[in-house]
Design an enzyme around this catalytic site. Structure first.
Site, PDB file in Angstrom:
ATOM      1  N   THR A 164       1.687   7.012   3.905  1.00  0.00           N
ATOM      2  CA  THR A 164       1.544   8.313   4.173  1.00  0.00           C
ATOM      3  C   THR A 164       2.155   9.588   5.052  1.00  0.00           C
ATOM      4  OG1 THR A 164      -1.148   8.533   4.783  1.00  0.00           O
ATOM      5  CG2 THR A 164      -0.653   8.537   2.550  1.00  0.00           C
TER       6      THR A 164
ATOM      7  N   ASP B 252      -2.624   4.175   3.541  1.00  0.00           N
ATOM      8  CA  ASP B 252      -2.626   3.809   4.562  1.00  0.00           C
ATOM      9  C   ASP B 252      -2.410   5.570   5.406  1.00  0.00           C
ATOM     10  OD1 ASP B 252      -2.128   2.321   7.401  1.00  0.00           O
ATOM     11  OD2 ASP B 252      -0.430   3.647   6.981  1.00  0.00           O
TER      12      ASP B 252
ATOM     13  N   SER C 121      -1.333  -0.653  16.714  1.00  0.00           N
ATOM     14  CA  SER C 121       0.245  -0.191  15.792  1.00  0.00           C
ATOM     15  C   SER C 121       0.959  -0.009  17.216  1.00  0.00           C
ATOM     16  CB  SER C 121      -0.178   1.174  15.399  1.00  0.00           C
ATOM     17  OG  SER C 121       0.883   1.176  14.672  1.00  0.00           O
TER      18      SER C 121
ATOM     19  N   LYS D 211      -6.109   6.302  11.815  1.00  0.00           N
ATOM     20  CA  LYS D 211      -5.028   5.232  12.948  1.00  0.00           C
ATOM     21  C   LYS D 211      -6.059   6.492  13.981  1.00  0.00           C
ATOM     22  CE  LYS D 211      -1.746   3.962  10.588  1.00  0.00           C
ATOM     23  NZ  LYS D 211      -0.963   4.836   9.541  1.00  0.00           N
TER      24      LYS D 211
ATOM     25  N   TYR E 227      -1.245  12.869  10.820  1.00  0.00           N
ATOM     26  CA  TYR E 227      -0.029  12.538   9.499  1.00  0.00           C
ATOM     27  C   TYR E 227      -0.357  14.085   9.740  1.00  0.00           C
ATOM     28  CZ  TYR E 227       0.896   8.034   9.687  1.00  0.00           C
ATOM     29  OH  TYR E 227       0.877   6.118  10.352  1.00  0.00           O
TER      30      TYR E 227
ATOM     31  N   HIS F 131      -3.737   3.928  17.207  1.00  0.00           N
ATOM     32  CA  HIS F 131      -2.389   4.319  16.591  1.00  0.00           C
ATOM     33  C   HIS F 131      -0.605   3.631  17.657  1.00  0.00           C
ATOM     34  CE1 HIS F 131      -0.166   6.947  13.481  1.00  0.00           C
ATOM     35  NE2 HIS F 131       0.596   6.630  14.029  1.00  0.00           N
TER      36      HIS F 131
ATOM     37  N   GLY G  40       1.076  -1.699  -0.180  1.00  0.00           N
ATOM     38  CA  GLY G  40       0.035   0.128   0.060  1.00  0.00           C
ATOM     39  C   GLY G  40       0.676   1.156  -0.097  1.00  0.00           C
TER      40      GLY G  40
END
Length: 302
Positions: free
Chosen positions: A20, A44, A139, A79, A49, A112, A17
């Site tokens: 980003t 993703d 994650s 996330k 972000y 996350h 994938g």
């Protein structure tokens, strides 16, 4: 070899994938468009972000009624950030990502980091019940923390997304996740050379001469060899790039296989080196910034 893995939820998740993280405003929209136009079907994202709106602008141009792709053809992950772990905040955080991305549901929503409130996971499960997300996952969780979630889970985590590359092969964590039917996704699979806190004396994975020798044998780039190594282990990879040619190159890993000997050779590069932990200087030494947090995941061996 298949180009996807089947998650315990039954969903098919593409093995490569587009990541980003660190994609700057003004660049990420074009990166997503280049990826979708070049055959990627997996993007993703994450709230933290700060670029989901721009990712959404790209998705709006290519995905949906009358566009090149149907919504069910593209796998989109986002996330939940640490400041939204209070169960009261989880749905609002998810809806905010959906609004920015211009979507009615996410294929996968991850916690996350494991800096948890007691009932964060229950609030995540409610998102599945409401149809806002198809599946939920983790994650940066270690094995013990994954086990803790699974013992109370009504909707089990389908993925654990962690840093994973030849210098941090995660063999023990991968084995543990496999035993629980949890898929591992590798972030920073190429060693994240552009990480903001990199110092010049740290090793560069892509420049490792042993890797260069292998890539010459296969007439592939070092990046393609690394991604192929993970893909052959059943690990999903989300390499980040904003360069169209590299985005294309990173997807071309399904037309060759690494020999068992070369797989073992790359396994031997492991040095348990983490690149993606913010560090601070303390008494002249580099220490992990969040290392004293009670849920910090990386004190355990895996």
């Amino acid at each position: 070899m298949s180009t996807f893995v089947t998650l315990s939820s039954g969903q098919r998740m593409p093995l490569v994938g587009l990541g980003t993280w660190k994609s700057a405003p003004g660049q990420v929209k074009q990166a997503v468009l280049a990826a979708l136009d070049g055959g990627y079907r997996h993007v993703d994202c994450a709230a933290v972000y700060g670029n989901e709106q721009e990712v959404g602008d790209a998705l709006a141009l290519r995905v949906g009624p009358g566009k090149a792709l149907r919504r069910d053809e593209v796998f989109v992950t986002s996330k939940l950030w640490n400041t939204k772990h209070d169960p009261e905040d989880v749905e609002e955080a998810c809806r905010s990502s959906l609004t920015h991305l211009g979507l009615s549901y996410l294929d996968l929503y991850l916690m996350h980091w494991p800096m948890a409130f007691k009932d964060t996971w229950k609030a995540m499960e409610n998102l599945v019940d409401k149809g806002l997300v198809k599946a939920i996952g983790l994650s940066n969780f270690n094995a013990r923390q994954i086990d803790d979630i699974i013992t109370i889970a009504r909707h089990k985590p389908v993925v654990n997304q962690v840093e994973c590359h030849p210098y941090l092969s995660q063999a023990d964590l991968l084995s543990h996740c496999r035993s629980l039917a949890v898929c591992v996704t590798a972030y920073s699979p190429l060693g994240s050379g552009d990480r903001p806190w990199a110092s010049p004396d740290e090793p560069s994975l892509l420049a490792d001469p042993r890797l260069g020798a292998i890539s010459e044998r296969y007439q592939k780039s070092p990046a393609q060899v690394i991604l192929r190594w993970n893909v052959q282990r059943g690990v999903v990879c989300i390499p980040k790039s904003v360069t169209a040619s590299r985005i294309q190159e990173n997807l071309r890993v399904f037309d060759f296989s690494l020999s068992p000997e070369d797989m073992r050779l790359i396994d031997s590069f492991n040095r348990n080196t983490r690149f993606i932990i913010p560090t601070v200087e303390k008494d002249g030494k580099k220490v992990w910034r969040d290392g004293k947090h009670p849920h910090f995941p990386f004190h355990d061996p895996y």
